[in-house]
Write a protein that holds these residues in place. Structure first.
Motif, mmCIF file in Angstrom:
data_model
loop_
_atom_site.group_PDB
_atom_site.id
_atom_site.type_symbol
_atom_site.label_atom_id
_atom_site.label_comp_id
_atom_site.label_asym_id
_atom_site.label_seq_id
_atom_site.Cartn_x
_atom_site.Cartn_y
_atom_site.Cartn_z
ATOM 1 N N LYS A 146 46.167 35.399 37.227
ATOM 2 C CA LYS A 146 47.593 35.303 37.537
ATOM 3 C C LYS A 146 48.337 34.997 36.252
ATOM 4 O O LYS A 146 47.975 34.089 35.503
ATOM 5 N N GLU A 147 49.396 35.771 35.973
ATOM 6 C CA GLU A 147 50.159 35.625 34.742
ATOM 7 C C GLU A 147 51.631 35.403 35.077
ATOM 8 O O GLU A 147 52.142 35.901 36.096
ATOM 9 N N SER A 148 52.307 34.711 34.198
ATOM 10 C CA SER A 148 53.747 34.517 34.350
ATOM 11 C C SER A 148 54.464 35.404 33.346
ATOM 12 O O SER A 148 54.462 35.135 32.134
ATOM 13 N N LEU A 149 55.011 36.508 33.828
ATOM 14 C CA LEU A 149 55.760 37.445 32.986
ATOM 15 C C LEU A 149 57.256 37.273 33.244
ATOM 16 O O LEU A 149 57.677 36.480 34.094
ATOM 17 N N HIS A 150 58.074 38.033 32.512
ATOM 18 C CA HIS A 150 59.520 37.881 32.655
ATOM 19 C C HIS A 150 60.022 38.348 34.023
ATOM 20 O O HIS A 150 61.128 38.033 34.440
ATOM 21 N N GLY B 4 58.363 37.554 36.749
ATOM 22 C CA GLY B 4 57.803 36.612 37.717
ATOM 23 C C GLY B 4 56.282 36.600 37.663
ATOM 24 O O GLY B 4 55.656 37.218 36.798
ATOM 25 N N GLU B 5 55.669 35.886 38.591
ATOM 26 C CA GLU B 5 54.212 35.769 38.631
ATOM 27 C C GLU B 5 53.564 37.117 38.963
ATOM 28 O O GLU B 5 53.967 37.785 39.923
ATOM 29 N N THR B 6 52.572 37.508 38.153
ATOM 30 C CA THR B 6 51.925 38.812 38.290
ATOM 31 C C THR B 6 50.410 38.638 38.385
ATOM 32 O O THR B 6 49.827 37.814 37.675
ATOM 33 N N ILE B 7 49.797 39.435 39.261
ATOM 34 C CA ILE B 7 48.337 39.442 39.400
ATOM 35 C C ILE B 7 47.777 40.564 38.548
ATOM 36 O O ILE B 7 48.157 41.729 38.708
ATOM 37 N N ARG B 8 46.904 40.213 37.601
ATOM 38 C CA ARG B 8 46.296 41.224 36.727
ATOM 39 C C ARG B 8 44.809 41.352 37.062
ATOM 40 O O ARG B 8 44.075 40.377 37.001
ATOM 41 N N MET B 9 44.359 42.569 37.405
ATOM 42 C CA MET B 9 42.941 42.858 37.626
ATOM 43 C C MET B 9 42.398 43.584 36.405
ATOM 44 O O MET B 9 42.752 44.739 36.145
ATOM 45 N N THR C 299 39.373 43.064 47.373
ATOM 46 C CA THR C 299 40.318 42.234 46.632
ATOM 47 C C THR C 299 41.724 42.834 46.640
ATOM 48 O O THR C 299 42.715 42.127 46.886
ATOM 49 N N LEU C 300 41.816 44.133 46.380
ATOM 50 C CA LEU C 300 43.136 44.772 46.356
ATOM 51 C C LEU C 300 43.812 44.740 47.727
ATOM 52 O O LEU C 300 45.007 44.470 47.846
ATOM 53 N N LYS D 290 53.345 41.447 42.635
ATOM 54 C CA LYS D 290 53.414 42.268 41.431
ATOM 55 C C LYS D 290 51.984 42.358 40.873
ATOM 56 O O LYS D 290 51.365 41.340 40.598
ATOM 57 N N VAL D 291 51.481 43.584 40.713
ATOM 58 C CA VAL D 291 50.067 43.797 40.387
ATOM 59 C C VAL D 291 49.936 44.715 39.178
ATOM 60 O O VAL D 291 50.635 45.740 39.085
ATOM 61 N N ILE D 292 49.030 44.346 38.267
ATOM 62 C CA ILE D 292 48.647 45.212 37.144
ATOM 63 C C ILE D 292 47.148 45.475 37.246
ATOM 64 O O ILE D 292 46.350 44.531 37.297
ATOM 65 N N ILE D 293 46.760 46.737 37.291
ATOM 66 C CA ILE D 293 45.345 47.118 37.193
ATOM 67 C C ILE D 293 45.107 47.546 35.757
ATOM 68 O O ILE D 293 45.621 48.570 35.302
ATOM 69 N N ASP D 294 44.309 46.750 35.030
ATOM 70 C CA ASP D 294 44.120 46.922 33.584
ATOM 71 C C ASP D 294 42.763 47.568 33.306
ATOM 72 O O ASP D 294 41.712 46.944 33.475
ATOM 73 N N ALA D 295 42.783 48.832 32.869
ATOM 74 C CA ALA D 295 41.548 49.559 32.534
ATOM 75 C C ALA D 295 41.421 49.763 31.031
ATOM 76 O O ALA D 295 40.729 50.686 30.573
ATOM 77 N N THR D 296 42.043 48.887 30.262
ATOM 78 C CA THR D 296 42.079 49.056 28.811
ATOM 79 C C THR D 296 40.692 49.090 28.194
ATOM 80 O O THR D 296 40.436 49.841 27.249
ATOM 81 N N TYR D 297 39.780 48.283 28.720
ATOM 82 C CA TYR D 297 38.458 48.154 28.102
ATOM 83 C C TYR D 297 37.391 49.000 28.794
ATOM 84 O O TYR D 297 36.198 48.814 28.555
ATOM 85 N N CYS D 298 37.807 49.922 29.639
ATOM 86 C CA CYS D 298 36.847 50.761 30.365
ATOM 87 C C CYS D 298 36.421 51.965 29.530
ATOM 88 O O CYS D 298 37.271 52.708 29.031
ATOM 89 N N ASP D 299 35.119 52.155 29.410
ATOM 90 C CA ASP D 299 34.586 53.379 28.818
ATOM 91 C C ASP D 299 34.274 54.425 29.878
ATOM 92 O O ASP D 299 34.209 55.614 29.584
#
Length: 518
Positions: free
Chosen positions: A422-426, A428-433, A450-451, A459-468
């Motif tokens: 859980k992150e606090s962004l501008h 509001g509170e956001t759930i990052r997976m 989970t989803l 507010k949800v972010i699905i983060d695949a930045t580190y996925c190969d």
């Protein structure tokens, strides 16, 4: 190779002195003719030694296959039929080597391998106790005929049927081997503890015969080597008329798999011990072992593998090339022709003592405590492998251990495929997976659960930045969540990090006006 003869000749002699009692002992533990152990030792030394690329590995009959051989001979009914399985096992090994299948040992979990070795150690101990105490085997046979499990049959009433002479020889032999390194005798490389134990057994039995007749160990509990009058008397041919017997092929496959695994694992261990760190091709080693086993089965020998005990002795004795392994095979062949009458004086209790210590080293208590401390995902497959082998056979036990490892692998993939923060962004509170490096269909259930449980209007972010790699099943799940679930639950969704090689990137539209861009 022959330029290093000054190193290889003494090393080959030392390995021979260690190998001779072990060849007899492994054959004894295998329920095979004792001569078959020496034959396989000769072929393992000369034939495999010539064909192998390893400069330090020494091959011969292995204690690790003793349980398989014993069960197989019992199952097939005749030693000649078993020899056919050995020939076929060698052919299978040869084909694996030619197909470059030497990598297979890398896919067996270490806890299964340790369980395999521990089970072999336990089996060796249980099978050698009757020989160590001079137990009358006909009593065990009576119990087998009464349908008592043969695994424990020989242990049921041995207190009433033992030989004091055998027990004395066993006790002294075990004490000698336990304290050998603390005696001045350990400094003499040409006089290993196993050879001293054999000579001690012969000497004690001579003393019993002369001064204490009641303790004398009779021929029923001595080595029985047939007299060698001609080379042809050494050879036992396989029963080729059983080629269509399915049990012959099952035994052959079992021997091929276990012998190949043991050889490849020993080869890696030998390379680690080798001071020169020389590498040998595992595929060529399987080819050499396959040809060796085919020849061994053709002439009456039991299966061959690379053997860690002989190999470590070879290295410590200063062997420079594989000539030392070849010379040890030559010395074994000379011993059969010239020493058969002496070999028949050796008490089985002396050989059993050597194997009892070998079994203990494979299954000592510290191995169990070490595996327990590593956690249940290591200990349970280790223990299951041991129990499976003891109750069934080696191949089935290994498969059970591998299956339980796969279960824990699936469980771990299911339970921890991502990080949820859980992150606090501008906004509001956001759930990052945060998705991991590899996301497969094994992760589908956990990600979906989970989803789908995220509250409405989140507010949800699905983060695949580190996925190969992301499996197609997961991409479809994300698409379904984007187009259906998140819309229905008024969830503001942002998906980041999908790389160009994921074709689904173009198929997942982004409507992220409500969220700022990272």
């Amino acid at each position: 190779m022959f330029t290093k003869i000054k190193n290889d000749l003494p090393a080959g002699l030392v390995v021979f002195l260690v190998a001779l009692p072990l060849c007899l002992g492994v054959a004894l533990a295998s329920g095979a003719p004792l001569l078959s152990g020496v034959i396989s030792g000769i072929i393992g030394g000369i034939v495999v030694g010539l064909l192998s690329q390893s400069h330090a590995s020494v091959s011969g009959p292995a204690a690790g296959l003793a349980a398989v051989v014993l069960a197989s001979i019992t199952q097939l009914g005749q030693f000649e039929v078993f020899l056919l399985s050995v020939v076929l096992a060698g052919a299978i090994q040869l084909m694996i080597g030619l197909a470059k299948g030497g990598f297979i040992a890398n896919y067996i979990p270490s806890n299964v391998i340790k369980g395999l070795l521990a089970a072999i150690g336990i089996t060796l101990i249980l099978k050698q106790i009757p020989h160590a105490i001079g137990f009358e085997r006909n009593v065990a046979n009576d119990f087998v005929q009464q349908e008592v499990s043969p695994f424990f049959a020989e242990l049921l009433h041995f207190f009433a049927h033992f030989s004091w002479g055998s027990m004395i020889v066993s006790a002294f032999s075990i004490l000698v081997m336990l304290y050998w390194d603390k005696t001045p005798m350990s400094k003499f490389k040409f006089f290993p503890a196993s050879l001293f134990v054999v000579l001690l057994g012969v000497a004690l039995n001579f003393i019993f015969k002369t001064y204490f007749p009641t303790l004398y160990i009779t021929t029923a509990h001595l080595v029985k080597m047939p007299p060698v009058t001609h080379v042809s008397t050494l050879i036992t041919l396989p029963a080729f008329d059983n080629i269509y017997n399915p049990n012959v092929w099952i035994v052959a496959f079992t021997i091929a798999v276990i012998a190949s695994l043991e050889t490849l694992l020993n080869l890696e261990a030998v390379e680690n011990m080798d001071p020169h760190k020389r590498h040998a091709s595992p595929n060529q080693e399987l080819i050499a072992q396959g040809i060796g086993n085919m020849l061994s089965g053709m002439v009456g020998g039991i299966p061959i593998t690379s053997v860690i005990v002989r190999s470590s002795v070879n290295i410590s004795a200063g062997a420079a090339t594989k000539l030392s392994a070849i010379l040890h095979g030559i010395f074994l062949s000379i011993s059969v022709l010239l020493l058969s009458s002496f070999l028949n004086l050796i008490p089985l209790a002396a050989l059993a003592s050597i194997l009892l210590l070998t079994g203990y080293k494979l299954a000592k208590v510290s191995i169990f405590t070490e595996m327990y401390k590593k956690g249940q995902n290591q200990f349970i497959p280790f223990l299951a492998t041991i129990v499976g082998i003891l109750l069934t056979d080696l191949l089935m036990g290994v498969l059970i251990g591998v299956a339980i490892n796969v279960f824990y692998l699936l469980k771990n993939n299911y339970s921890n495929p991502f990080v949820l923060e859980k992150e606090s962004l501008h906004v509001g509170e956001t759930i990052r997976m945060k998705l991991p490096n590899q996301v497969t269909f094994l992760n589908k259930t956990s990600i979906k659960t989970t989803l789908w449980e995220i509250p409405q209007a989140s507010k949800v972010i699905i983060d695949a930045t580190y996925c190969d790699f992301i499996d197609n099943d997961i991409l479809e799940l994300i698409e379904t969540y984007k187009t259906t679930v998140s819309t229905h639950k008024a969830i503001q969704l942002k998906i980041i990090g999908l790389k160009q090689h994921y074709q689904w990137e173009e198929q997942i539209p982004f409507h992220l006006n409500a969220l700022g861009r990272d």
